[in-house]
Design a protein around this motif. Sequence first.
Motif, PDB file in Angstrom:
ATOM      1  N   ALA A 119       0.826  -1.204   0.000  1.00  0.00           N
ATOM      2  CA  ALA A 119       0.000   0.000   0.000  1.00  0.00           C
ATOM      3  C   ALA A 119       0.860   1.255   0.000  1.00  0.00           C
ATOM      4  CB  ALA A 119      -0.946   0.000   1.201  1.00  0.00           C
ATOM      5  N   ASP A 120       1.878   1.293   0.860  1.00  0.00           N
ATOM      6  CA  ASP A 120       2.700   2.504   0.863  1.00  0.00           C
ATOM      7  C   ASP A 120       3.678   2.537  -0.306  1.00  0.00           C
ATOM      8  OD1 ASP A 120       4.009   0.487   2.231  1.00  0.00           O
ATOM      9  OD2 ASP A 120       4.651   1.721   3.906  1.00  0.00           O
ATOM     10  N   ALA A 121       3.882   1.418  -0.984  1.00  0.00           N
ATOM     11  CA  ALA A 121       4.583   1.470  -2.267  1.00  0.00           C
ATOM     12  C   ALA A 121       3.734   2.242  -3.279  1.00  0.00           C
ATOM     13  CB  ALA A 121       4.865   0.065  -2.780  1.00  0.00           C
ATOM     14  N   ILE A 122       2.436   1.954  -3.312  1.00  0.00           N
ATOM     15  CA  ILE A 122       1.528   2.688  -4.205  1.00  0.00           C
ATOM     16  C   ILE A 122       1.479   4.167  -3.824  1.00  0.00           C
ATOM     17  CG2 ILE A 122      -0.879   2.938  -4.927  1.00  0.00           C
ATOM     18  CD1 ILE A 122       0.508   0.520  -6.176  1.00  0.00           C
ATOM     19  N   GLU A 123       1.389   4.462  -2.537  1.00  0.00           N
ATOM     20  CA  GLU A 123       1.377   5.858  -2.084  1.00  0.00           C
ATOM     21  C   GLU A 123       2.578   6.623  -2.634  1.00  0.00           C
ATOM     22  OE1 GLU A 123      -0.878   7.471  -0.194  1.00  0.00           O
ATOM     23  OE2 GLU A 123      -2.127   5.735   0.290  1.00  0.00           O
ATOM     24  N   ASN A 124       3.731   6.008  -2.537  1.00  0.00           N
ATOM     25  CA  ASN A 124       4.943   6.718  -2.941  1.00  0.00           C
ATOM     26  C   ASN A 124       5.139   6.737  -4.447  1.00  0.00           C
ATOM     27  OD1 ASN A 124       6.590   7.749  -0.511  1.00  0.00           O
ATOM     28  ND2 ASN A 124       5.780   5.772   0.148  1.00  0.00           N
ATOM     29  N   ALA A 125       4.621   5.741  -5.149  1.00  0.00           N
ATOM     30  CA  ALA A 125       4.629   5.804  -6.607  1.00  0.00           C
ATOM     31  C   ALA A 125       3.758   6.964  -7.085  1.00  0.00           C
ATOM     32  CB  ALA A 125       4.136   4.482  -7.194  1.00  0.00           C
ATOM     33  N   ILE A 126       2.594   7.132  -6.465  1.00  0.00           N
ATOM     34  CA  ILE A 126       1.723   8.258  -6.804  1.00  0.00           C
ATOM     35  C   ILE A 126       2.408   9.579  -6.474  1.00  0.00           C
ATOM     36  CG2 ILE A 126      -0.418   9.426  -6.123  1.00  0.00           C
ATOM     37  CD1 ILE A 126      -1.700   6.627  -5.910  1.00  0.00           C
ATOM     38  N   ARG A 127       3.046   9.654  -5.316  1.00  0.00           N
ATOM     39  CA  ARG A 127       3.759  10.881  -4.928  1.00  0.00           C
ATOM     40  C   ARG A 127       4.842  11.221  -5.958  1.00  0.00           C
ATOM     41  NH1 ARG A 127       5.432   9.797   0.379  1.00  0.00           N
ATOM     42  NH2 ARG A 127       3.889  11.208   1.275  1.00  0.00           N
ATOM     43  N   LEU A 128       5.611  10.231  -6.366  1.00  0.00           N
ATOM     44  CA  LEU A 128       6.667  10.463  -7.345  1.00  0.00           C
ATOM     45  C   LEU A 128       6.095  10.941  -8.672  1.00  0.00           C
ATOM     46  CD1 LEU A 128       8.815   7.333  -6.496  1.00  0.00           C
ATOM     47  CD2 LEU A 128       9.716   9.678  -6.508  1.00  0.00           C
ATOM     48  N   ALA A 129       4.985  10.335  -9.086  1.00  0.00           N
ATOM     49  CA  ALA A 129       4.370  10.733 -10.361  1.00  0.00           C
ATOM     50  C   ALA A 129       3.875  12.172 -10.298  1.00  0.00           C
ATOM     51  CB  ALA A 129       3.221   9.782 -10.705  1.00  0.00           C
ATOM     52  N   ARG A 130       3.255  12.546  -9.204  1.00  0.00           N
ATOM     53  CA  ARG A 130       2.752  13.916  -9.072  1.00  0.00           C
ATOM     54  C   ARG A 130       3.892  14.926  -9.023  1.00  0.00           C
ATOM     55  NH1 ARG A 130      -2.179  12.412  -4.820  1.00  0.00           N
ATOM     56  NH2 ARG A 130      -3.821  12.364  -6.409  1.00  0.00           N
ATOM     57  N   LEU A 131       4.939  14.596  -8.295  1.00  0.00           N
ATOM     58  CA  LEU A 131       6.075  15.519  -8.216  1.00  0.00           C
ATOM     59  C   LEU A 131       6.780  15.653  -9.561  1.00  0.00           C
ATOM     60  CD1 LEU A 131       7.504  14.370  -4.775  1.00  0.00           C
ATOM     61  CD2 LEU A 131       6.450  16.593  -5.256  1.00  0.00           C
ATOM     62  N   HIS A 132       6.921  14.548 -10.279  1.00  0.00           N
ATOM     63  CA  HIS A 132       7.624  14.567 -11.562  1.00  0.00           C
ATOM     64  C   HIS A 132       6.855  15.353 -12.611  1.00  0.00           C
ATOM     65  CE1 HIS A 132      10.275  13.148 -14.758  1.00  0.00           C
ATOM     66  NE2 HIS A 132       9.195  12.796 -15.460  1.00  0.00           N
ATOM     67  N   THR A 133       5.535  15.185 -12.642  1.00  0.00           N
ATOM     68  CA  THR A 133       4.727  15.814 -13.694  1.00  0.00           C
ATOM     69  C   THR A 133       4.186  17.185 -13.302  1.00  0.00           C
ATOM     70  OG1 THR A 133       2.692  14.770 -12.905  1.00  0.00           O
ATOM     71  CG2 THR A 133       3.996  13.549 -14.551  1.00  0.00           C
ATOM     72  N   GLY A 134       4.096  17.446 -12.016  1.00  0.00           N
ATOM     73  CA  GLY A 134       3.440  18.669 -11.575  1.00  0.00           C
ATOM     74  C   GLY A 134       1.932  18.618 -11.739  1.00  0.00           C
ATOM     75  N   ARG A 135       1.395  17.441 -11.950  1.00  0.00           N
ATOM     76  CA  ARG A 135      -0.045  17.243 -12.131  1.00  0.00           C
ATOM     77  C   ARG A 135      -0.613  16.483 -10.932  1.00  0.00           C
ATOM     78  NH1 ARG A 135       0.204  14.872 -18.337  1.00  0.00           N
ATOM     79  NH2 ARG A 135       1.209  16.678 -19.328  1.00  0.00           N
ATOM     80  N   ASP A 136      -1.938  16.422 -10.863  1.00  0.00           N
ATOM     81  CA  ASP A 136      -2.573  15.903  -9.660  1.00  0.00           C
ATOM     82  C   ASP A 136      -3.319  14.590  -9.850  1.00  0.00           C
ATOM     83  OD1 ASP A 136      -3.102  16.353  -6.880  1.00  0.00           O
ATOM     84  OD2 ASP A 136      -5.184  16.789  -7.423  1.00  0.00           O
ATOM     85  N   LYS A 137      -4.051  14.439 -10.940  1.00  0.00           N
ATOM     86  CA  LYS A 137      -4.979  13.309 -11.068  1.00  0.00           C
ATOM     87  C   LYS A 137      -4.266  11.987 -11.333  1.00  0.00           C
ATOM     88  CE  LYS A 137      -8.862  16.060 -12.840  1.00  0.00           C
ATOM     89  NZ  LYS A 137      -9.659  16.376 -14.039  1.00  0.00           N
ATOM     90  N   VAL A 138      -4.887  10.935 -10.794  1.00  0.00           N
ATOM     91  CA  VAL A 138      -4.430   9.566 -11.028  1.00  0.00           C
ATOM     92  C   VAL A 138      -5.620   8.768 -11.530  1.00  0.00           C
ATOM     93  CG1 VAL A 138      -3.508   7.476  -9.965  1.00  0.00           C
ATOM     94  CG2 VAL A 138      -2.650   9.722  -9.258  1.00  0.00           C
ATOM     95  N   LEU A 139      -5.453   8.113 -12.669  1.00  0.00           N
ATOM     96  CA  LEU A 139      -6.501   7.273 -13.256  1.00  0.00           C
ATOM     97  C   LEU A 139      -6.210   5.813 -12.924  1.00  0.00           C
ATOM     98  CD1 LEU A 139      -7.029   9.934 -14.737  1.00  0.00           C
ATOM     99  CD2 LEU A 139      -7.351   8.623 -16.847  1.00  0.00           C
ATOM    100  N   SER A 140      -7.227   5.097 -12.461  1.00  0.00           N
ATOM    101  CA  SER A 140      -7.073   3.675 -12.160  1.00  0.00           C
ATOM    102  C   SER A 140      -8.382   2.958 -12.454  1.00  0.00           C
ATOM    103  CB  SER A 140      -6.652   3.466 -10.704  1.00  0.00           C
ATOM    104  OG  SER A 140      -7.541   4.121  -9.814  1.00  0.00           O
ATOM    105  N   SER A 141      -8.326   1.655 -12.476  1.00  0.00           N
ATOM    106  CA  SER A 141      -9.459   0.849 -12.911  1.00  0.00           C
ATOM    107  C   SER A 141     -10.443   0.587 -11.779  1.00  0.00           C
ATOM    108  CB  SER A 141      -8.949  -0.487 -13.464  1.00  0.00           C
ATOM    109  OG  SER A 141     -10.026  -1.356 -13.753  1.00  0.00           O
TER     110      SER A 141
END
Length: 440
Positions: A119-141
Amino acid sequence: MNDTTSASLNDPAYELDRAYVFHSWSAQAALTPLVIAGGQGSRVWDYDGRSYLDFSSQLVNVNIGHQHPAVTQAIIDQAGTLATVAPSAANLMRGEAAKRIVDRAPARFNKVFFTNGGADAIENAIRLARLHTGRDKVLSSYRSYHGNTGAAIVATGDWRRIPNEFARGHVHFFGPYLYRSEFWATTPEQESERALRHLERVIQSEGPTTIAAVLLESIPGTAGVLVPPPGYLAGVRALCDRYGILLILDEVMAGFGRTGRWFAFEGYDVTPDLIAFAKGVNSGYVPTGGVIISESIANDFETTVFPGGLTYSGHPLAMASIVAALDAMENEGIVANAARIGRDRLAPGLAALQEKHQIIGEVRGEGVFWALELVADQGTRAPLSGVVMGRIKTELLARNLLPFLADNRIHVVPPCVVTDDEVAEALAIYDEVLGLDLLA
């Protein structure tokens, strides 16, 4: 196994649990938990010595089997050397674990951020994606499970998301599932094409410049072992590239041997930007997980502080278990065994059960990662009820098989070390139980 002097421990183990332990995803008063005292390989047993063939791998995480001697000894040895250390320090075992993980990842991945679980692997993957892109939304199934922490549970698509929607910026879409197609598809290729078109329309409607990442399980596990149809994951990668969006693949359940490959995505012509892992990396012997980070994202933080951390990140006992587990899996051909068992034993054996039992609507999977979708009627594909699924679980346990059931499915998910004889034993039990008059 335990001798008879321990037999009386079944009762206090159960009584202590019911008195003091608060269980996940459960109404507490309704629980009658199975007592587990020990295990070896693909079997577990209680204090009376009653043995069960573990075709759940607990929570689909004991890939290397129970009590693998190399892994347990590595934990003991590390505890005698250094039982804990701050994540800010350098530690040889942490470096060795990270190197072994990177060595198995695609070429452009060069760093690992360790967490305490999936779970906290997912949390930090999302954090990295947001920081890298400067964007907020995450799309998932909608058909997904990503863990029970803030962003991870909201990224999840199943019912567990709804009472926990406290995180921001999450949007859901339908992934491919031909047996119950949302897209009126009749072939795998059609399902893939239409699911990709649906995803693109969601991206366009949400605004591509607002989307940091698409988050997908390479093969959705808890949602039903939904093997992606031809071209789907590669098509998601293409959409992400077209719109400047990162692709996070969740390999928490599917990774490290479960599909007969080190990573499930290796079978689908796709390379993500971030890989979340846990479970099979050390078979859960010590809680751990992490994010494998591609070079372009890792480089963002060469001179900029990464605003995240965990007290137990890269815990030395967990790191020792990773090193020992990955070495043993390599040296003992455990990943290859999972592939062979899936191809030569489970695939034909489960297909034979489907031919024999009308209650099985569909069989799908690979490696040691399979699901039997059970139906009340093959024509309407009406799911089997929870009451009947409860009967099935009871009957399987009565025959000393520990199953993994979810909704109207039996997930056939033994350890990667499972033997041909153990598969034959399990198939015979499934055959017997599914042949009962369960709908009466």
